[in-house]
Design a protein around this motif. Structure first.
Motif, PDB file in Angstrom:
ATOM      1  N   VAL A 101       0.457  -0.897   0.251  1.00 44.13           N
ATOM      2  CA  VAL A 101       0.027  -0.262   0.115  1.00 44.13           C
ATOM      3  C   VAL A 101       0.883   1.107  -0.140  1.00 44.13           C
ATOM      4  CG1 VAL A 101      -1.755   1.739   1.583  1.00 44.13           C
ATOM      5  CG2 VAL A 101      -1.707  -0.967   1.095  1.00 44.13           C
ATOM      6  N   ALA A 102       0.267   2.096  -0.640  1.00 42.62           N
ATOM      7  CA  ALA A 102       1.306   3.323  -0.775  1.00 42.62           C
ATOM      8  C   ALA A 102       0.030   4.662  -0.978  1.00 42.62           C
ATOM      9  CB  ALA A 102       1.379   3.767  -2.208  1.00 42.62           C
ATOM     10  N   VAL A 103       0.667   5.320   0.574  1.00 42.46           N
ATOM     11  CA  VAL A 103      -0.541   6.251   0.918  1.00 42.46           C
ATOM     12  C   VAL A 103       0.071   7.928  -0.256  1.00 42.46           C
ATOM     13  CG1 VAL A 103      -0.969   8.356   2.370  1.00 42.46           C
ATOM     14  CG2 VAL A 103      -1.417   5.063   3.106  1.00 42.46           C
ATOM     15  N   LEU A 104      -0.917   8.371  -0.598  1.00 43.04           N
ATOM     16  CA  LEU A 104      -0.704  10.092  -1.178  1.00 43.04           C
ATOM     17  C   LEU A 104      -1.506  10.720   0.089  1.00 43.04           C
ATOM     18  CD1 LEU A 104       0.783   8.020  -3.367  1.00 43.04           C
ATOM     19  CD2 LEU A 104      -0.294   9.047  -4.820  1.00 43.04           C
ATOM     20  N   ASP A 105      -0.478  11.638  -0.021  1.00 45.61           N
ATOM     21  CA  ASP A 105      -0.903  12.583   1.405  1.00 45.61           C
ATOM     22  C   ASP A 105      -0.244  14.304   1.070  1.00 45.61           C
ATOM     23  OD1 ASP A 105      -2.648  12.738   3.136  1.00 45.61           O
ATOM     24  OD2 ASP A 105      -1.992  14.206   3.782  1.00 45.61           O
ATOM     25  N   ALA A 137       3.135   7.719 -10.915  1.00 45.60           N
ATOM     26  CA  ALA A 137       4.923   6.974 -10.875  1.00 45.60           C
ATOM     27  C   ALA A 137       5.646   6.772  -9.888  1.00 45.60           C
ATOM     28  CB  ALA A 137       5.574   8.013 -11.927  1.00 45.60           C
ATOM     29  N   ALA A 138       6.226   7.219  -8.676  1.00 39.27           N
ATOM     30  CA  ALA A 138       7.161   6.819  -7.915  1.00 39.27           C
ATOM     31  C   ALA A 138       6.165   5.944  -7.260  1.00 39.27           C
ATOM     32  CB  ALA A 138       6.967   7.486  -6.769  1.00 39.27           C
ATOM     33  N   ALA A 139       5.613   5.565  -6.572  1.00 41.10           N
ATOM     34  CA  ALA A 139       4.403   4.169  -6.071  1.00 41.10           C
ATOM     35  C   ALA A 139       4.387   3.181  -7.299  1.00 41.10           C
ATOM     36  CB  ALA A 139       2.943   4.892  -5.696  1.00 41.10           C
ATOM     37  N   ALA A 140       3.804   3.542  -8.038  1.00 42.50           N
ATOM     38  CA  ALA A 140       4.104   2.315  -9.426  1.00 42.50           C
ATOM     39  C   ALA A 140       5.048   2.040  -8.965  1.00 42.50           C
ATOM     40  CB  ALA A 140       3.479   2.433 -10.318  1.00 42.50           C
ATOM     41  N   GLU A 141       6.277   2.499  -9.113  1.00 43.63           N
ATOM     42  CA  GLU A 141       8.102   2.309  -9.286  1.00 43.63           C
ATOM     43  C   GLU A 141       8.147   1.202  -8.211  1.00 43.63           C
ATOM     44  OE1 GLU A 141      11.676   0.890 -10.790  1.00 43.63           O
ATOM     45  OE2 GLU A 141       9.849   1.962 -11.600  1.00 43.63           O
ATOM     46  N   ASP A 142       7.426   1.493  -6.897  1.00 45.35           N
ATOM     47  CA  ASP A 142       7.677   0.762  -5.569  1.00 45.35           C
ATOM     48  C   ASP A 142       7.140  -0.237  -5.691  1.00 45.35           C
ATOM     49  OD1 ASP A 142      10.196   3.099  -5.274  1.00 45.35           O
ATOM     50  OD2 ASP A 142       8.684   3.843  -3.806  1.00 45.35           O
ATOM     51  N   LEU A 143       6.077  -0.236  -5.875  1.00 45.15           N
ATOM     52  CA  LEU A 143       4.793  -1.403  -5.547  1.00 45.15           C
ATOM     53  C   LEU A 143       4.684  -2.275  -7.136  1.00 45.15           C
ATOM     54  CD1 LEU A 143       1.711   0.979  -4.491  1.00 45.15           C
ATOM     55  CD2 LEU A 143       3.359  -0.245  -2.411  1.00 45.15           C
TER      56      LEU A 143
END
Length: 251
Positions: A33-37, A65-71
């Motif tokens: 899970v990535a949280v954007l806030d 983009a950063a979240a998709a890369e890391d996840l």
């Protein structure tokens, strides 16, 4: 339960309230899970936090983009970021209308637009938008907020129609008034916070505010493969407010 094992989820507005409860439940069920806030600093591991302003397309695209890369991709998008405002149609200036609509409606547009290329590569893609009882019931002193959530409901249906043949399900939840930090701030600003809370409790047939964890459970259901045949649906989590018409309580 680990029914979301192997799936990657992004939650906007996940730093507190319904968003944080949703992010934690998604993680507990096995998702990455990535949280954007705006302020993701309060997010604890294993959640991943990314600063993002949903009113800024460049910021949103960079965070997604950063979240998709890391996840390793994105299977689930929860569009939860939102703000509120009090007042009738004559109380809020144009600037307030633009601000609320920019966050609550266009924020979902920007985030979904950035996530779609990743969602299209998923075999279990789902988008869940946080809408509101304000989209389906006339609430006093909530003109601009209600207008924004009415747009979210219509947007959800349109998105579901546009992307169903791409294998992307789109649904929304309609919470009643929830016991969240945002509602707490509204209550604090009232002339009599205790009386205002009592009135909000009384407005809901169950006699209490909705809990963030209850809304999160509905969001996670809609996002999960268990809801594989559910799209274009609004799930009310409102203590019966939308559908029940009770007689006055006996004294």
């Amino acid at each position: 339960m680990t029914d979301l094992e192997g799936l990657a989820a992004v939650v906007t507005g996940g730093g507190s309230g319904i968003g944080l409860a949703t992010a934690r439940l998604l993680s507990a069920r096995g998702a990455r899970v990535a949280v954007l806030d705006l302020n993701p600093g309060a997010v604890d591991k294993p959640l991943l936090g990314y600063p993002a302003d949903v009113t800024d397309d460049v910021s949103v695209r960079a965070a997604v983009a950063a979240a998709a890369e890391d996840l390793g991709g994105i299977d689930i998008l929860v569009n939860n970021a939102g703000i509120g405002a009090a007042g009738t149609v004559e109380d809020n200036p144009d600037e307030e209308w633009h601000k609320v609509l920019d966050v609550n409606v266009l924020g979902m547009v920007r985030t979904t637009r950035a996530a779609l290329p990743h969602l299209r590569r998923s075999e279990r893609a789902a988008v869940v938008n946080t809408c509101s009882i304000a989209a389906t019931a006339g609430l006093p002193q909530r003109a601009v907020y209600s207008a924004s959530k009415g747009a979210v409901l219509s947007l959800t249906l349109a998105m579901a129609a546009d992307h169903v043949r791409e294998g992307i399900r789109v649904n929304c939840v309609n919470p009643g008034t929830a016991d969240t930090p945002w509602v707490a701030r509204l209550l604090d600003a009232a002339d009599d916070p205790r009386a205002e809370r009592d009135a909000l409790n009384a407005r809901q047939p169950m006699g209490r505010l909705v809990m963030a964890d209850e809304v999160a459970a509905a969001i996670v259901y809609l996002a999960s493969p268990a809801a594989g045949s559910v799209t274009g649906t609004a799930l009310a989590v409102d203590g019966g407010m939308a559908g029940l018409r009770l007689r006055p309580a006996e004294k």
